[in-house]
Design a protein around this motif. Structure first.
Motif: not given
Length: 143
Positions: A1, A117-118, A121-122, A124-125
């Motif tokens: 985001n 980081f992956i 990101a997941k 956050g998504k």
């Protein structure tokens, strides 16, 4: 985001956001009888044998399973005597398991920045209400 979530050295980020270790295991190849169903069943049995022993000292989450290669995210159990094991003691235990179980080879790695980081990101998504991977729990049939 688009929001900054963390700032620090690579080791600081691994320590703060990493979840234990990544354990890659190469299981022994099943005997080549030509029966694909039998070979697949043999691989599953070998995987189960490994999990039954490793679950005694590790909390484990299956990350990937392809043929005879299995990858877990592992952390030491907090409720066992092994919770204060040194890295050397962990490797000694892994070597012991390698001799007793159908393990051809293994690798124990610190969580990488890419994996952190992956995962971030997941998260956050997907948001907080999304389902996450569940830990491996093996029930003892004798209980």
């Amino acid at each position: 985001n688009g929001q900054l979530k963390c700032l620090g050295t690579p080791q600081h980020l691994k320590t703060k956001f990493g979840h234990g270790f990544q354990l890659d295991i190469q299981l022994n190849e099943p005997s080549q009888d030509g029966d694909i169903d039998l070979e697949s069943n043999s691989i599953d049995i070998n995987k189960l044998k490994v999990e039954q022993e490793f679950i005694k000292i590790f909390d484990m989450v299956l990350i990937e399973h392809n043929q005879t290669k299995v990858t877990y995210e592992v952390t030491l159990k907090n409720d066992s005597n092994e919770s204060n094991m040194s890295l050397g003691q962990i490797f000694a235990k892994l070597e012991e398991y390698k001799k007793l179980l159908p393990i051809e080879s293994y690798a124990l790695n610190q969580t990488t920045l890419e994996q952190i980081f992956i995962r971030m990101a997941k998260e956050g998504k997907q948001g907080a209400d999304a389902p996450t991977k569940k830990p491996i729990v093996i029930m003892d049939p004798d209980l």
